[in-house]
Design a protein around this motif. Structure first.
Motif, PDB file in Angstrom:
ATOM      1  N   THR A 179      45.075  44.283  29.417  1.00 15.71           N
ATOM      2  CA  THR A 179      44.737  45.153  30.552  1.00 15.71           C
ATOM      3  C   THR A 179      43.909  46.348  30.088  1.00 15.71           C
ATOM      4  O   THR A 179      42.897  46.699  30.694  1.00 15.71           O
ATOM      5  CB  THR A 179      46.028  45.653  31.240  1.00 15.71           C
ATOM      6  OG1 THR A 179      46.796  44.518  31.634  1.00 15.71           O
ATOM      7  CG2 THR A 179      45.724  46.503  32.454  1.00 15.71           C
TER       8      THR A 179
ATOM      9  N   TRP B  81      51.434  45.545  36.136  1.00 17.53           N
ATOM     10  CA  TRP B  81      50.224  44.854  36.618  1.00 17.53           C
ATOM     11  C   TRP B  81      49.782  43.817  35.593  1.00 17.53           C
ATOM     12  O   TRP B  81      49.490  42.683  35.931  1.00 17.53           O
ATOM     13  CB  TRP B  81      49.098  45.867  36.874  1.00 17.53           C
ATOM     14  CG  TRP B  81      47.880  45.231  37.475  1.00 17.53           C
ATOM     15  CD1 TRP B  81      47.599  45.095  38.799  1.00 17.53           C
ATOM     16  CD2 TRP B  81      46.785  44.623  36.764  1.00 17.53           C
ATOM     17  NE1 TRP B  81      46.400  44.432  38.959  1.00 17.53           N
ATOM     18  CE2 TRP B  81      45.885  44.132  37.728  1.00 17.53           C
ATOM     19  CE3 TRP B  81      46.497  44.456  35.421  1.00 17.53           C
ATOM     20  CZ2 TRP B  81      44.698  43.475  37.389  1.00 17.53           C
ATOM     21  CZ3 TRP B  81      45.323  43.799  35.068  1.00 17.53           C
ATOM     22  CH2 TRP B  81      44.440  43.324  36.056  1.00 17.53           C
TER      23      TRP B  81
ATOM     24  N   ARG C 134      51.979  40.875  35.541  1.00 21.32           N
ATOM     25  CA  ARG C 134      51.845  40.090  36.765  1.00 21.32           C
ATOM     26  C   ARG C 134      50.533  39.296  36.798  1.00 21.32           C
ATOM     27  O   ARG C 134      50.500  38.155  37.239  1.00 21.32           O
ATOM     28  CB  ARG C 134      51.926  41.051  37.958  1.00 21.32           C
ATOM     29  CG  ARG C 134      51.383  40.559  39.290  1.00 21.32           C
ATOM     30  CD  ARG C 134      52.386  39.688  40.026  1.00 21.32           C
ATOM     31  NE  ARG C 134      51.851  39.232  41.310  1.00 21.32           N
ATOM     32  CZ  ARG C 134      51.006  38.226  41.466  1.00 21.32           C
ATOM     33  NH1 ARG C 134      50.555  37.567  40.407  1.00 21.32           N
ATOM     34  NH2 ARG C 134      50.587  37.879  42.675  1.00 21.32           N
ATOM     35  N   TRP C 135      49.445  39.910  36.305  1.00 24.07           N
ATOM     36  CA  TRP C 135      48.112  39.330  36.562  1.00 24.07           C
ATOM     37  C   TRP C 135      47.371  38.795  35.345  1.00 24.07           C
ATOM     38  O   TRP C 135      46.466  37.964  35.501  1.00 24.07           O
ATOM     39  CB  TRP C 135      47.193  40.374  37.230  1.00 24.07           C
ATOM     40  CG  TRP C 135      47.575  40.767  38.610  1.00 24.07           C
ATOM     41  CD1 TRP C 135      48.216  41.915  38.978  1.00 24.07           C
ATOM     42  CD2 TRP C 135      47.342  40.052  39.840  1.00 24.07           C
ATOM     43  NE1 TRP C 135      48.383  41.961  40.341  1.00 24.07           N
ATOM     44  CE2 TRP C 135      47.847  40.832  40.895  1.00 24.07           C
ATOM     45  CE3 TRP C 135      46.733  38.827  40.148  1.00 24.07           C
ATOM     46  CZ2 TRP C 135      47.787  40.438  42.229  1.00 24.07           C
ATOM     47  CZ3 TRP C 135      46.663  38.439  41.473  1.00 24.07           C
ATOM     48  CH2 TRP C 135      47.194  39.228  42.494  1.00 24.07           C
TER      49      TRP C 135
ATOM     50  N   GLN D 299      38.614  37.624  38.720  1.00 22.20           N
ATOM     51  CA  GLN D 299      39.189  37.730  40.063  1.00 22.20           C
ATOM     52  C   GLN D 299      39.565  39.154  40.447  1.00 22.20           C
ATOM     53  O   GLN D 299      40.529  39.390  41.169  1.00 22.20           O
ATOM     54  CB  GLN D 299      40.391  36.791  40.190  1.00 22.20           C
ATOM     55  CG  GLN D 299      39.987  35.340  39.925  1.00 22.20           C
ATOM     56  CD  GLN D 299      41.172  34.387  39.889  1.00 22.20           C
ATOM     57  OE1 GLN D 299      42.217  34.722  39.356  1.00 22.20           O
ATOM     58  NE2 GLN D 299      41.007  33.221  40.464  1.00 22.20           N
TER      59      GLN D 299
ATOM     60  N   LYS E  32      46.779  36.635  32.177  1.00 19.83           N
ATOM     61  CA  LYS E  32      47.296  35.418  31.541  1.00 19.83           C
ATOM     62  C   LYS E  32      46.562  35.204  30.224  1.00 19.83           C
ATOM     63  O   LYS E  32      45.394  35.577  30.099  1.00 19.83           O
ATOM     64  CB  LYS E  32      47.071  34.206  32.441  1.00 19.83           C
ATOM     65  CG  LYS E  32      47.607  34.369  33.857  1.00 19.83           C
ATOM     66  CD  LYS E  32      49.125  34.305  33.890  1.00 19.83           C
ATOM     67  CE  LYS E  32      49.669  34.630  35.291  1.00 19.83           C
ATOM     68  NZ  LYS E  32      50.894  35.446  35.239  1.00 19.83           N
TER      69      LYS E  32
ATOM     70  N   LYS F  82      44.032  41.494  43.562  1.00 16.32           N
ATOM     71  CA  LYS F  82      44.270  41.809  42.144  1.00 16.32           C
ATOM     72  C   LYS F  82      43.561  43.112  41.731  1.00 16.32           C
ATOM     73  O   LYS F  82      44.138  43.957  41.051  1.00 16.32           O
ATOM     74  CB  LYS F  82      43.759  40.644  41.276  1.00 16.32           C
ATOM     75  CG  LYS F  82      43.926  40.834  39.787  1.00 16.32           C
ATOM     76  CD  LYS F  82      43.455  39.600  39.012  1.00 16.32           C
ATOM     77  CE  LYS F  82      43.504  39.832  37.499  1.00 16.32           C
ATOM     78  NZ  LYS F  82      43.069  38.652  36.730  1.00 16.32           N
TER      79      LYS F  82
END
Lengths: 120, 120
Positions: free
Chosen positions: A20, B104, B107-108, A69, B110, A90
């Motif tokens: 992230t 986040w 969750r998002w 996305q 991968k 998202k």
């Protein structure tokens, strides 16, 4: 003994938090998310809002964000046609998840002080 | 007209959010903050917990984090003396501010899928 840092095939294990931070650290990503929180934007509007970015870089950056996305791209078939971008769920969730961290940054991070003059 | 992206002296304006992401993106910083959320740790404990890091790198990293006031360093004058580290209020606040973003990520984000085999 040291905690194992690698998986069996020698690769570092996937960390979603680091992934992230890496995603957010890429140039323009954060600014584009902030711009698109204001609603759907045409390519040219994004280009203007970001000032310094050239069209090719912006197109490429948006393509990556589309692949991730974070944004969705829509071609509007008017004459002339145009392309518009909006945040996906998202992408919107990411902006909201940044909230506390943004507050922290504004509270704690200060611009580096200019180097002290040597006049004394 | 494009929005100005530079200050008068030609430098990009300071952005506390970007500065925060930059700080967090540096290797070991996040792991060290996570380790120190568990409480005061000696240098050797941090070194073990982080596995792959060499002592020189760890010392340097902790020195930078000390300078950034994320950790505080204390020399305990026993014989032999030892050095221990803990999070400052700024460091603890940073960890807490990461909470939503960590959620986040989990969750998002991968892991990248391994490249498809070419056996077909």
């Amino acid at each position: 003994m040291a905690r194992p840092k690698k998986t069996e095939d020698g690769a570092a294990p996937f960390c979603p938090v680091k992934a992230t931070l890496y995603l957010l650290g890429r140039k323009w990503t954060l600014l584009l998310i902030m711009e698109l929180m204001g609603g759907v934007k045409r390519f040219n509007e994004l280009s203007h809002a970001l000032g310094g970015v050239n069209s090719r870089t912006l197109r490429e950056r948006l393509r990556i964000m589309e692949k991730e996305q974070l944004v969705s791209r829509r071609v509007v078939s008017h004459i002339p046609p145009w392309v518009e971008y909006s945040l996906t769920p998202k992408g919107r969730a990411l902006f909201k998840a940044m909230d506390d961290l943004s507050h922290w940054g504004r509270r704690w991070m200060k611009p580096p002080r200019p180097a002290a003059g040597k006049s004394r």
